[in-house]
Write a protein that holds these residues in place. Structure first.
Motif, PDB file in Angstrom:
ATOM      1  N   PRO A 101     -27.043 -32.623  15.876  1.00  0.00           N
ATOM      2  CA  PRO A 101     -25.810 -32.042  15.326  1.00  0.00           C
ATOM      3  C   PRO A 101     -24.689 -31.991  16.366  1.00  0.00           C
ATOM      4  CG  PRO A 101     -27.475 -30.346  15.657  1.00  0.00           C
ATOM      5  CD  PRO A 101     -28.152 -31.669  15.860  1.00  0.00           C
ATOM      6  N   ARG A 105     -20.797 -32.639  15.788  1.00  0.00           N
ATOM      7  CA  ARG A 105     -19.844 -31.550  16.002  1.00  0.00           C
ATOM      8  C   ARG A 105     -18.723 -31.962  16.978  1.00  0.00           C
ATOM      9  NH1 ARG A 105     -21.067 -27.441  12.818  1.00  0.00           N
ATOM     10  NH2 ARG A 105     -23.260 -27.051  12.387  1.00  0.00           N
ATOM     11  N   LYS A 126     -15.605 -31.647  25.215  1.00  0.00           N
ATOM     12  CA  LYS A 126     -15.405 -30.244  24.844  1.00  0.00           C
ATOM     13  C   LYS A 126     -14.205 -30.181  23.916  1.00  0.00           C
ATOM     14  CE  LYS A 126     -15.159 -25.624  25.517  1.00  0.00           C
ATOM     15  NZ  LYS A 126     -16.134 -24.682  24.999  1.00  0.00           N
ATOM     16  N   ASP A 127     -14.455 -29.755  22.697  1.00  0.00           N
ATOM     17  CA  ASP A 127     -13.361 -29.617  21.731  1.00  0.00           C
ATOM     18  C   ASP A 127     -12.444 -30.846  21.735  1.00  0.00           C
ATOM     19  OD1 ASP A 127     -14.369 -27.154  21.122  1.00  0.00           O
ATOM     20  OD2 ASP A 127     -13.187 -26.149  22.654  1.00  0.00           O
ATOM     21  N   PRO A 156     -23.710 -22.205  27.612  1.00  0.00           N
ATOM     22  CA  PRO A 156     -24.918 -22.375  26.811  1.00  0.00           C
ATOM     23  C   PRO A 156     -24.669 -23.083  25.478  1.00  0.00           C
ATOM     24  CG  PRO A 156     -24.156 -20.108  26.705  1.00  0.00           C
ATOM     25  CD  PRO A 156     -23.270 -20.804  27.689  1.00  0.00           C
ATOM     26  N   GLY A 157     -23.415 -23.224  25.079  1.00  0.00           N
ATOM     27  CA  GLY A 157     -23.127 -23.895  23.812  1.00  0.00           C
ATOM     28  C   GLY A 157     -23.219 -25.409  23.909  1.00  0.00           C
ATOM     29  N   ARG A 159     -24.819 -29.157  24.607  1.00  0.00           N
ATOM     30  CA  ARG A 159     -26.103 -29.829  24.382  1.00  0.00           C
ATOM     31  C   ARG A 159     -26.147 -31.062  25.283  1.00  0.00           C
ATOM     32  NH1 ARG A 159     -26.831 -25.608  22.660  1.00  0.00           N
ATOM     33  NH2 ARG A 159     -27.206 -24.922  20.527  1.00  0.00           N
ATOM     34  N   ASP A 204     -20.104 -30.502  23.610  1.00  0.00           N
ATOM     35  CA  ASP A 204     -19.818 -29.129  23.233  1.00  0.00           C
ATOM     36  C   ASP A 204     -18.682 -29.120  22.211  1.00  0.00           C
ATOM     37  OD1 ASP A 204     -19.712 -26.429  23.076  1.00  0.00           O
ATOM     38  OD2 ASP A 204     -19.081 -26.055  25.124  1.00  0.00           O
ATOM     39  N   LYS A 206     -17.199 -28.335  18.176  1.00  0.00           N
ATOM     40  CA  LYS A 206     -17.364 -27.262  17.191  1.00  0.00           C
ATOM     41  C   LYS A 206     -17.003 -27.725  15.792  1.00  0.00           C
ATOM     42  CE  LYS A 206     -17.988 -23.798  20.263  1.00  0.00           C
ATOM     43  NZ  LYS A 206     -17.376 -24.257  21.460  1.00  0.00           N
ATOM     44  N   LYS A 207     -16.790 -29.019  15.634  1.00  0.00           N
ATOM     45  CA  LYS A 207     -16.358 -29.537  14.331  1.00  0.00           C
ATOM     46  C   LYS A 207     -17.340 -29.120  13.244  1.00  0.00           C
ATOM     47  CE  LYS A 207     -12.782 -32.352  14.405  1.00  0.00           C
ATOM     48  NZ  LYS A 207     -11.824 -32.460  13.334  1.00  0.00           N
ATOM     49  N   TYR A 319     -33.721 -28.654  15.452  1.00  0.00           N
ATOM     50  CA  TYR A 319     -32.638 -28.226  14.574  1.00  0.00           C
ATOM     51  C   TYR A 319     -32.996 -28.503  13.110  1.00  0.00           C
ATOM     52  CZ  TYR A 319     -28.247 -28.487  12.055  1.00  0.00           C
ATOM     53  OH  TYR A 319     -27.266 -28.327  11.121  1.00  0.00           O
TER      54      TYR A 319
ATOM     55  N   THR B  21     -12.106 -22.815  19.491  1.00  0.00           N
ATOM     56  CA  THR B  21     -11.994 -24.244  19.819  1.00  0.00           C
ATOM     57  C   THR B  21     -10.748 -24.551  20.638  1.00  0.00           C
ATOM     58  OG1 THR B  21     -10.803 -24.689  17.772  1.00  0.00           O
ATOM     59  CG2 THR B  21     -13.182 -24.917  17.692  1.00  0.00           C
ATOM     60  N   LEU B  38      -8.066 -29.708  15.826  1.00  0.00           N
ATOM     61  CA  LEU B  38      -9.094 -28.881  16.477  1.00  0.00           C
ATOM     62  C   LEU B  38      -9.495 -27.674  15.624  1.00  0.00           C
ATOM     63  CD1 LEU B  38      -7.839 -28.819  20.190  1.00  0.00           C
ATOM     64  CD2 LEU B  38      -9.948 -29.832  19.357  1.00  0.00           C
ATOM     65  N   ILE B  40     -11.019 -25.295  13.078  1.00  0.00           N
ATOM     66  CA  ILE B  40     -12.213 -25.387  12.242  1.00  0.00           C
ATOM     67  C   ILE B  40     -12.172 -24.357  11.109  1.00  0.00           C
ATOM     68  CG2 ILE B  40     -13.731 -26.444  13.957  1.00  0.00           C
ATOM     69  CD1 ILE B  40     -14.778 -23.592  14.564  1.00  0.00           C
ATOM     70  N   CYS B  83     -35.096 -22.218  11.641  1.00  0.00           N
ATOM     71  CA  CYS B  83     -34.637 -23.598  11.800  1.00  0.00           C
ATOM     72  C   CYS B  83     -33.457 -23.722  12.765  1.00  0.00           C
ATOM     73  CB  CYS B  83     -34.244 -24.172  10.452  1.00  0.00           C
ATOM     74  SG  CYS B  83     -32.704 -23.476   9.828  1.00  0.00           S
ATOM     75  N   SER B  84     -32.877 -22.588  13.141  1.00  0.00           N
ATOM     76  CA  SER B  84     -31.751 -22.524  14.090  1.00  0.00           C
ATOM     77  C   SER B  84     -30.467 -23.200  13.616  1.00  0.00           C
ATOM     78  CB  SER B  84     -32.160 -23.027  15.481  1.00  0.00           C
ATOM     79  OG  SER B  84     -32.344 -24.415  15.479  1.00  0.00           O
ATOM     80  N   MET B  85     -30.335 -23.413  12.321  1.00  0.00           N
ATOM     81  CA  MET B  85     -29.078 -23.975  11.807  1.00  0.00           C
ATOM     82  C   MET B  85     -27.921 -23.011  12.059  1.00  0.00           C
ATOM     83  SD  MET B  85     -29.438 -25.972   8.262  1.00  0.00           S
ATOM     84  CE  MET B  85     -31.015 -26.483   7.649  1.00  0.00           C
ATOM     85  N   ASP B  88     -26.680 -23.167  15.609  1.00  0.00           N
ATOM     86  CA  ASP B  88     -25.880 -24.360  15.835  1.00  0.00           C
ATOM     87  C   ASP B  88     -24.506 -24.243  15.185  1.00  0.00           C
ATOM     88  OD1 ASP B  88     -26.154 -27.302  16.767  1.00  0.00           O
ATOM     89  OD2 ASP B  88     -25.211 -27.406  14.798  1.00  0.00           O
ATOM     90  N   PRO B  91     -19.536 -21.040  16.140  1.00  0.00           N
ATOM     91  CA  PRO B  91     -18.576 -21.610  17.083  1.00  0.00           C
ATOM     92  C   PRO B  91     -18.353 -20.728  18.310  1.00  0.00           C
ATOM     93  CG  PRO B  91     -17.426 -20.685  15.188  1.00  0.00           C
ATOM     94  CD  PRO B  91     -18.886 -20.467  14.950  1.00  0.00           C
ATOM     95  N   ASN B  93     -20.869 -19.191  19.967  1.00  0.00           N
ATOM     96  CA  ASN B  93     -22.123 -19.148  20.745  1.00  0.00           C
ATOM     97  C   ASN B  93     -22.641 -17.726  20.924  1.00  0.00           C
ATOM     98  OD1 ASN B  93     -22.112 -21.924  21.217  1.00  0.00           O
ATOM     99  ND2 ASN B  93     -20.666 -21.645  22.901  1.00  0.00           N
TER     100      ASN B  93
END
Lengths: 653, 155
Positions: A101, A105, A126-127, A156-157, A159, A204, A206-207, A319, B21, B38, B40, B83-85, B88, B91, B93
């Motif tokens: 994902p 994103r 990032k963004d 931490p956000g 991946r 990272d 966020k979309k 995920y 964002t 940008l 969301i 499932c951690s959706m 994820d 936005p 965190n």
């Protein structure tokens, strides 16, 4: 219109250090889906014929799936694609975790890298701000260490997907890691990333990922989840081992329902088959020469699923996965924890090398994950070296003093350290068994087991010939995740797709019928290949699809997420198109599909004198011809014919 | 359609600070603007704006809500499939996976790691296929002791 996909890919030229965003027309998704299909569509034209897999012309892609992030379950798989340096063919590897994902994103269905960077770099998004950052300080660090440093720096956000030292040193059996212990290991694409001096991707974004009808997708997911949550306690693991024995002794076999395997996965993970599989001949032993006689229960209990489970302190879910077949285990010694060793790792580093030391399985699993090396190929290469040592082809002088007797754990560990560091004999073995045999010669080729250079997984074609067929005929040879007779039974595709051979639930049949080469077998193998291309285009997990097409509604999810109204047959046609395009890719790069045939030993030529697979031979020639003919490829050469290409709307030279 | 900022903006910069964002930019005491590419549509800018200067995707002026009254996710452990959706989807965190509760429930479940970081967007609730996440206005601690816990009330 929201259709679940992002509609854009990112092209990164590492030589110039620039980025280009590319819009992908809707028609492409309709013809190829996203994921593996989109990648095949893009890379077919763009990797020039005969390109050096480790050169600037090769393109390395990271793709997500069409269903990822749409609310469907099991859709957390991402794929890395490119021309494989290990086989020279189309290469791809598939991995879970939370990276899939993250790609979407950032606003992309795929991120592709061409060229070679002058110095080590990593990509940071990032963004929507894209940067290539210096990775000199990370070069040489292992995969988990690197991931920790990058997460510390970027939050931490983020991946992370990263190569370890094996990929940096261009080991042809290296992969790409994420989530501290998941690895897209096969096809040797870690070396491609290393050759581009690309250490990592840090994403990272966020979309939002928006499907056509989220509620419809969720409704299907809820129904699927009810099947996943249905669980009967399976008792102690010795039960599975004894079922394995029973399956070996009985002259009959039974059509498998995926719910049974689901329950094994839920209780133990893939490792639930650690003892069962060698018992009924599904797992090769002693470099494919041995059998259950060499690896009886008292030896295989070193990987007893209950024993492995004892160390597990939390289940690991990728995920969007409700099942959670993974786990994290606590260790003592150098590493304090590791992802639970998967079935393939355990058997490749255990039974295949006759290694009975449980602790070493955990240690090597973590060591190889950190190094970014494929556990299957590493185990198979060590097993091959051990047989060469037994045969006197390799001596103590060749092995730098390592006594490579079967099952000598300490020598094995030392050898794998050498392979990761490319020291002495390890330098030769780090590129897999085919390349090593070529360098060593002296008749050692006879003992390699590979298909087109790729060491096959721990599923024996002599037990389920479907595996052997897919090892041989697929555009990515030697892979166990594309089809098998067992998989066909579990997919239950006949319930949705017209014209496929039906099986009754738990239908009992004579084992001998598995070893024929009939029209029915061809249809089954072709259906698996086509369906797995759809699954990999959708970014679904194969284990999820094992529940069967009515319980894991791949086609319905796709329709709900995209707003299309395609029939299952139309989706299977997409699968066929992707398969043919990958084969055309191979032909374009001068690969002779016949050369991807699996080594004789693994096909039962000559048949084994004892054990579960005694006297069995896979009728491979006919099976390969039939499969190719079914796809409209030349049955003698395996090359797609012009009519087939035109029929699928492929404009291929 | 992204959110937009209108002329009544006083340029306090609250939206810029909360935007997850970094889609909002501007100079102090000037009208800020939102980068549509940008944005969301999490709505945090609208909830925090004290001068009613943010329009949502339908062109409606957003109403400011006191931050302590912003909805926060409450998780139903029994329905949750780990499932951690939701993690994820967040936005900001602000969610994380909990430790396992021993052999009876060896799966981790999501929890609010940082209550103050939550922007109340509700993406976690929207993306959970099984309805295990509910967005609720937090009940002050002393009140919650008297009445039913929020999670139970939601069911």
């Amino acid at each position: 219109m929201n259709r679940g996909y992002m509609g854009r890919v990112l092209m990164v030229d590492l030589t110039k250090g620039d980025f280009r965003e590319e819009r992908i027309p809707d028609e492409v998704y309709e013809k190829y889906l996203s994921g593996i299909g989109l990648a095949a569509y893009l890379l077919y034209d763009r990797i020039p014929a005969g390109a050096d897999p480790l050169g600037p012309e090769n393109i390395l892609g990271f793709v997500s799936g069409l269903l990822t992030g749409t609310g469907s379950l099991f859709s957390g798989r991402w794929m890395v694609v490119g021309k494989s340096p290990l086989t020279g063919t189309w290469g791809d590897a598939n991995c879970g975790g939370s990276f899939s994902p993250a790609i979407k994103r950032c606003g992309y269905d795929g991120i592709f890298f061409s060229g070679v960077s002058e110095k080590p770099v990593y990509l940071y998004i990032k963004d929507r701000k894209i940067t290539l950052m210096d990775a000199s300080h990370l070069w040489g660090k292992d995969a988990i260490e690197t991931e920790e440093i990058l997460l510390e720096r970027h939050g931490p956000g983020a991946r992370v997907a990263v190569i370890g030292p094996a990929g940096e040193r261009l080991s042809l059996i290296s992969g790409i890691c994420n989530d501290k212990g998941r690895i897209a290991a096969r096809s040797g694409l870690g070396a491609v990333m290393g050759s581009k001096r690309l250490k990592a991707l840090v994403l990272d974004g966020k979309k939002r990922i928006t499907p056509y009808d989220r509620e419809a997708v969720h409704k299907l997911s809820r129904k699927c989840n009810r099947w996943v949550q249905f669980q009967v306690p399976l008792g102690p693991s010795i039960g599975t081992a004894l079922i394995g024995t029973l399956l070996r002794v009985l002259p009959t076999a039974m059509a498998m329902d995926g719910m049974v395997y689901k329950m094994i996965l839920r209780q133990w993970g893939t490792g639930g088959l650690n003892q069962m599989s060698p018992e009924w001949g599904d797992s090769p032993v002693k470099n494919w020469k041995g059998s259950n006689v060499d690896w009886p229960l008292k030896k295989s209990k070193s990987a007893d699923p209950d024993l492995v489970k004892k160390l597990e302190f939390i289940k690991y879910h990728c995920y969007s996965c409700p099942l959670g077949c993974g786990g994290k285990c606590s260790l003592t010694g150098k590493y304090s924890e590791t992802h639970k060793p998967e079935y393939e790792s355990v058997l490749a580093l255990g039974g295949l090398c006759m290694n009975e030391d449980t602790d070493s399985l955990f240690y090597l699993n973590e060591l190889l994950n950190r190094a970014g090396m494929d556990t299957i190929s590493a185990g198979a290469t060590v097993a091959w070296a051990m047989e060469c040592f037994e045969q006197g082809i390799l001596t103590l002088d060749d092995t730098d003093g390592l006594d490579l007797r079967w099952g000598n754990t300490s020598a094995m560990i030392a050898l794998i350290h050498k392979m990761i560091n490319r020291e002495g004999i390890g330098d030769i073995l780090a590129d897999g068994s085919r390349a090593a045999a070529k360098k060593i010669g002296r008749g050692s080729e006879k003992y390699t087991v590979h298909a087109g250079g790729q060491e096959p997984a721990m599923h024996d074609g002599r037990q389920d010939p479907g595996f052997a067929v897919h090892y041989c005929v697929e555009p990515t040879p030697g892979r166990h995740t594309l089809g098998a007779q067992l998989y066909y039974e579990m997919f239950q595709l006949w319930k949705k797709v017209r014209g496929l051979p039906k099986k009754l639930p738990f239908q009992i049949y004579h084992k001998n019928s598995k070893y024929r080469a009939t029209e029915k077998h061809t249809l089954e193998a072709a259906a698996c290949s086509k369906y797995m291309n759809v699954v990999n285009g959708a970014g679904l997990c194969m284990f999820g699809t094992f529940l069967g097409i009515t319980r894991t509604p791949t086609f319905d999810w796709l329709n709900a997420a995209t707003g299309w109204n395609k029939t299952p047959e139309e989706y299977m046609e997409i699968g066929k198109r992707i398969q043919t395009l990958k084969q055309a890719f191979n032909v374009r790069h001068g690969i002779d599909p016949r050369a991807n045939r699996l080594s004789d030993r693994a096909l039962g030529i000559p048949p084994q004198p004892q054990g579960a697979n005694k006297g069995r031979t896979v009728p491979i020639e006919k099976r390969m011809e039939d499969y190719w003919r079914h796809f409209g490829w030349d049955p003698t050469t395996g090359k797609p014919t012009d009519e087939t290409l035109a029929g699928l709307g492929l404009s291929v030279e | 359609m992204p959110y937009t900022i209108i002329d009544t903006c006083t340029g306090c910069g609250a939206c810029e600070r909360i935007c997850p964002t970094r889609a909002i930019t501007g100079k102090k005491k000037d009208v800020y603007r939102i980068d549509g590419d940008l944005c969301i549509e999490c709505g945090a800018c609208g909830r925090i704006c004290p001068s009613a200067a943010v329009k949502d995707r339908f062109g409606r002026i957003c109403v400011m809500v006191k931050r302590s009254q912003w909805k926060r996710p409450v998780f139903d452990r029994d329905t949750c499939m780990s499932c951690s959706m939701c993690i994820d989807a967040c936005p900001a965190n602000c969610l994380e996976l909990s430790e396992a509760k021993g052999p009876k429930d060896p799966h981790g479940h999501p929890r609010l790691k940082d209550e103050r970081a939550c922007i109340g967007c509700g993406f976690c609730e929207a993306e959970c296929p099984v309805g295990a996440v509910t967005m609720l206005v937090p009940v002050p601690k002393d009140e919650s002791r008297k009445s039913k816990p929020a999670a139970e009330a939601a069911r």
